[in-house]
Structure formats: C-alpha cells, structure tokens
Scaffold this motif. Structure first.
Motif, PDB file in Angstrom:
ATOM      1  N   THR A  41       0.833  -1.198   0.000  1.00 15.77           N
ATOM      2  CA  THR A  41       0.000   0.000   0.000  1.00 15.77           C
ATOM      3  C   THR A  41       0.869   1.249   0.000  1.00 15.77           C
TER       4      THR A  41
ATOM      5  N   TRP B 162      -6.738   7.451   1.594  1.00 17.20           N
ATOM      6  CA  TRP B 162      -6.756   7.101   0.181  1.00 17.20           C
ATOM      7  C   TRP B 162      -8.014   6.334  -0.191  1.00 17.20           C
TER       8      TRP B 162
ATOM      9  N   ASP C 285       2.173   1.842  -3.407  1.00 12.35           N
ATOM     10  CA  ASP C 285       1.152   2.347  -4.326  1.00 12.35           C
ATOM     11  C   ASP C 285       0.823   3.816  -4.054  1.00 12.35           C
TER      12      ASP C 285
ATOM     13  N   LEU D 187       1.582   6.830  -6.928  1.00 14.54           N
ATOM     14  CA  LEU D 187       0.616   7.820  -7.413  1.00 14.54           C
ATOM     15  C   LEU D 187       1.168   9.226  -7.217  1.00 14.54           C
TER      16      LEU D 187
ATOM     17  N   TYR E 129      -5.436  10.197  -3.089  1.00 13.03           N
ATOM     18  CA  TYR E 129      -4.677  10.179  -1.842  1.00 13.03           C
ATOM     19  C   TYR E 129      -4.531  11.592  -1.294  1.00 13.03           C
TER      20      TYR E 129
ATOM     21  N   GLY F 264      -9.049   3.411  -3.119  1.00 10.05           N
ATOM     22  CA  GLY F 264      -8.448   2.482  -4.060  1.00 10.05           C
ATOM     23  C   GLY F 264      -9.369   1.330  -4.344  1.00 10.05           C
ATOM     24  N   ARG F 265      -8.926   0.533  -5.266  1.00  9.09           N
ATOM     25  CA  ARG F 265      -9.617  -0.705  -5.591  1.00  9.09           C
ATOM     26  C   ARG F 265      -8.546  -1.684  -6.051  1.00  9.09           C
TER      27      ARG F 265
ATOM     28  N   GLY G  52      -4.845  -0.848  -7.486  1.00 12.94           N
ATOM     29  CA  GLY G  52      -4.129   0.373  -7.166  1.00 12.94           C
ATOM     30  C   GLY G  52      -4.884   1.434  -6.415  1.00 12.94           C
ATOM     31  N   VAL G  53      -4.143   2.491  -6.124  1.00  8.79           N
ATOM     32  CA  VAL G  53      -4.649   3.660  -5.405  1.00  8.79           C
ATOM     33  C   VAL G  53      -5.160   4.665  -6.433  1.00  8.79           C
ATOM     34  N   LEU G  54      -6.357   5.183  -6.211  1.00  8.83           N
ATOM     35  CA  LEU G  54      -6.973   6.120  -7.151  1.00  8.83           C
ATOM     36  C   LEU G  54      -6.827   7.568  -6.719  1.00  8.83           C
TER      37      LEU G  54
END
Length: 143
Positions: A15, A51, A18, A22, A61, A53-54, A57-59
């Motif tokens: 995490t 954050w 990721d 980003l 933050y 995410g799905r 990945g992280v969308l």
C-alpha cells in the motif's frame, strides 16, 4: 469505495508503495517537478494517510500532518489522471476534515485550486508564491 485512513505503522509495504507511486506519477512526472518526494514526514507518528483504491491500485490520496502548534496540515492531495472528475478529491478532503475535527488546518494550494478549497472553509492566508515552477497560495481553516 471507502476512504481508508492509516498511520505509517499501519500501512503494509504494498500500500505504501502504491501511495508513493501515485504521488510521484502526478507530482514529479506529470507536473514535471523533480523534487524530493520522500520528505520524512510520512513516517511521523501524527501523520495520517487517506486514500481511495480498488484492486489494482490507489486512485486518490492525501496526507494530514500534525504540526507542533496543533495545526493539521493537509497536503499531497492527488487523484489518478484517469479518475479525475469523479469527486474523489472531494471525498478525501471531506474525510480529512472529519479526521482533523475542531483543530485549525492549513494547506498550500496550487493557485488555480483556491476556489475549490474555499468550498471547505479555507481562506487565503498569505501571498502567492512559486514552488517548483507552480504558483501556490497558503490557505487556512479555523478550528
């Protein structure tokens, strides 16, 4: 999709990777601002990472720093390019202000976003300045 909140100690290595990816993809690569992204503040005990995410990945933050005077500093607000315009930053800032509670908070907004931050009660708290070639404005929200 739920907003996740964690201290550094609560983050697993994947995490954290990721989250940093980003931030670097947008702030360093997309905005062409070579700067030391790892500033040491991510690991401070009072820092909170938020954050969305799905799987994969992280969308979006942001992080909240605990300043020595009790102020919360919101920063590194970022949304993946392919997810912009879906309200993800709005969800993160709303949750950040819930986490901050009644403490005063501040941030350094890219100048073109001052109107957006005003929606959350932030006001300009100083003159515009240029950092890494991008105009910024300090903003503050009373507790």
């Amino acid at each position: 999709m739920e907003v996740r909140v964690a201290s550094f100690a609560e983050l697993d290595p994947r995490t954290f990777h990721d989250l940093l990816r980003l931030r670097i993809d947008v702030f360093v690569v997309e905005q062409a601002c070579p700067y030391p992204e790892l500033d040491g503040r991510d690991v401070e005990p009072g820092t909170r990472h938020l954050w969305l995410g799905r799987a994969g990945g992280v969308l979006a933050y942001l992080r909240i720093l605990a300043e020595s005077d009790g102020t919360a500093r919101i920063g590194r607000v970022v949304v993946a390019p392919y997810e912009r315009g879906r309200g993800l930053a709005d969800r993160l800032v709303t949750e950040a202000l819930r986490v901050v509670g009644d403490r005063p908070s501040e941030l350094h907004a890219q100048s073109h976003l001052t109107g957006w931050y005003r929606r959350y009660g932030f006001t300009v708290a100083g003159p515009e300045y240029v950092e890494d070639g991008i105009p910024h404005v300090p903003m503050r929200r009373p507790g």
